[in-house]
Scaffold this motif. Sequence first.
Motif, PDB file in Angstrom:
ATOM      1  N   LEU A 183       0.719  -1.082   0.405  1.00 18.01           N
ATOM      2  CA  LEU A 183      -0.249   0.255   0.092  1.00 18.01           C
ATOM      3  C   LEU A 183       0.734   0.972   0.051  1.00 18.01           C
ATOM      4  O   LEU A 183       2.044   1.591   0.365  1.00 18.01           O
ATOM      5  CB  LEU A 183      -1.010   0.333   1.227  1.00 18.01           C
ATOM      6  CG  LEU A 183      -1.750  -0.739   1.404  1.00 18.01           C
ATOM      7  CD1 LEU A 183      -2.642  -1.146   2.925  1.00 18.01           C
ATOM      8  CD2 LEU A 183      -2.856   0.085   0.503  1.00 18.01           C
ATOM      9  N   ILE A 204      -8.594   2.790  -2.974  1.00 14.45           N
ATOM     10  CA  ILE A 204      -7.664   2.166  -3.103  1.00 14.45           C
ATOM     11  C   ILE A 204      -7.740   2.250  -4.515  1.00 14.45           C
ATOM     12  O   ILE A 204      -8.654   1.057  -4.890  1.00 14.45           O
ATOM     13  CB  ILE A 204      -6.867   1.583  -1.912  1.00 14.45           C
ATOM     14  CG1 ILE A 204      -7.436   2.342  -0.278  1.00 14.45           C
ATOM     15  CG2 ILE A 204      -5.713   1.269  -2.469  1.00 14.45           C
ATOM     16  CD1 ILE A 204      -7.509   0.682   0.646  1.00 14.45           C
ATOM     17  N   THR A 214      -6.064  -0.800  -7.595  1.00 13.14           N
ATOM     18  CA  THR A 214      -5.109  -2.049  -7.700  1.00 13.14           C
ATOM     19  C   THR A 214      -6.144  -3.087  -8.726  1.00 13.14           C
ATOM     20  O   THR A 214      -7.053  -2.566  -9.240  1.00 13.14           O
ATOM     21  CB  THR A 214      -5.413  -2.254  -6.283  1.00 13.14           C
ATOM     22  OG1 THR A 214      -4.440  -3.447  -6.203  1.00 13.14           O
ATOM     23  CG2 THR A 214      -6.838  -2.891  -6.013  1.00 13.14           C
ATOM     24  N   LEU A 220      -5.919  -7.777  -1.220  1.00 16.22           N
ATOM     25  CA  LEU A 220      -6.527  -6.945  -0.759  1.00 16.22           C
ATOM     26  C   LEU A 220      -7.445  -6.354  -0.224  1.00 16.22           C
ATOM     27  O   LEU A 220      -7.730  -5.985   0.715  1.00 16.22           O
ATOM     28  CB  LEU A 220      -6.547  -4.916  -1.777  1.00 16.22           C
ATOM     29  CG  LEU A 220      -6.947  -3.519  -0.924  1.00 16.22           C
ATOM     30  CD1 LEU A 220      -5.940  -3.341   0.132  1.00 16.22           C
ATOM     31  CD2 LEU A 220      -6.890  -2.570  -1.864  1.00 16.22           C
ATOM     32  N   CYS A 243      -2.556   0.442  -3.963  1.00 18.43           N
ATOM     33  CA  CYS A 243      -1.626  -1.114  -3.817  1.00 18.43           C
ATOM     34  C   CYS A 243      -1.606  -1.620  -4.889  1.00 18.43           C
ATOM     35  O   CYS A 243      -2.282  -2.219  -6.035  1.00 18.43           O
ATOM     36  CB  CYS A 243      -2.883  -2.103  -2.990  1.00 18.43           C
ATOM     37  SG  CYS A 243      -2.201  -3.667  -2.398  1.00 18.43           S
ATOM     38  N   GLU A 265       5.745   3.708   0.058  1.00 20.60           N
ATOM     39  CA  GLU A 265       5.546   3.069   0.386  1.00 20.60           C
ATOM     40  C   GLU A 265       5.118   2.918   1.917  1.00 20.60           C
ATOM     41  O   GLU A 265       5.744   3.301   2.757  1.00 20.60           O
ATOM     42  CB  GLU A 265       6.454   1.860  -0.121  1.00 20.60           C
ATOM     43  CG  GLU A 265       5.823   0.724   0.375  1.00 20.60           C
ATOM     44  CD  GLU A 265       6.923  -1.124  -0.210  1.00 20.60           C
ATOM     45  OE1 GLU A 265       7.069  -1.653   1.310  1.00 20.60           O
ATOM     46  OE2 GLU A 265       7.581  -0.515  -0.577  1.00 20.60           O
ATOM     47  N   VAL A 293       1.439  -5.660   2.450  1.00 23.06           N
ATOM     48  CA  VAL A 293       0.231  -7.016   1.987  1.00 23.06           C
ATOM     49  C   VAL A 293       0.257  -8.283   2.019  1.00 23.06           C
ATOM     50  O   VAL A 293       0.312  -9.344   3.191  1.00 23.06           O
ATOM     51  CB  VAL A 293      -1.006  -6.815   0.853  1.00 23.06           C
ATOM     52  CG1 VAL A 293      -1.907  -7.043   0.514  1.00 23.06           C
ATOM     53  CG2 VAL A 293      -1.744  -4.620   0.756  1.00 23.06           C
TER      54      VAL A 293
END
Length: 297
Positions: free
Chosen positions: A106, A125, A127, A133, A166, A182, A186
């Motif tokens: 993340l 978020i 991704t 996630l 992410c 960063e 995860v």
Amino acid sequence: MTQPPRLRLAMQKSGRLSDPSRRLLERSGIELQSGGQRLSASATNFPLDVMLVRDDDIPRFVAQGVCDLGIVGQNVLLETIDPAGPAAQKPQVVRKLGFGNCRLALAVPVAAAYEGVGWFRGRRIATSYPRCLEQYLAKNEVSATVVEISGAVEGAPVLGVADAVCDLVATGSTLRANGLREVETVLTSEAVLIQGDRALPAATQVYLQQLLERFDGVMKAARSKYIMMNAPAEAVDLITSLVPGMEEPTIVPLHGKSGRVALHAVAGENVFWETMHKLKAAGASSILVVDIEKIIA
């Protein structure tokens, strides 16, 4: 006489794991016919056929029995296979291959006042790994909006599409170039060899064991060095303790050099310059450290 079925291996046609996967086969003594733009290639000196496909197709092909084996990143395996699905549809990891190391992380804008994972509550978020996630967010009891994007995830905050990202990280340079830092990991990932639950014919199972032995030999060699040196006989125990992962050395008296021996051994880890300095201080000389092509125990 009917020949036993050949092994079928799926691996990435192009991308991050493509060249390292091919090198693993080459170092294992497996010669593939040039595939060009084709989606398959056959080994000329081993009963192996290779399918060259997209990485996110590999877990499904192995689970469905289209291929016996696959080389894929753990991140792709975890994202593609439903953990709540039938066990028969979950390929098993039979080897970690030691390349393609990265992490799914993340990242937030550099200027963000980040103080912990709770920062993500109520935020968006972006991704390409929504399943991984969502599992992470649920584990940490964080409610956030997951914005699925295929492609350049790092630009999402600048475009106003998301508040954070992410994404896969190797060095972090891409994040920094896009004004991100960063903040949480995860999951960590590397290339793995996976196998489905379909039983192989006995003869084909023998081929699989031979392939695994070759892969193991290549990977062990990559982690090892062959070290040779001359040393005082009384310093052998000290020298052996200085070299990381050293197996029992071969000791040979030096002709015409009373009290001195030649010491040859395999070091199970890299031999750094600091170790070389310590060996010299212990009385070793003519120290030679060389790569090993393959090891079969």
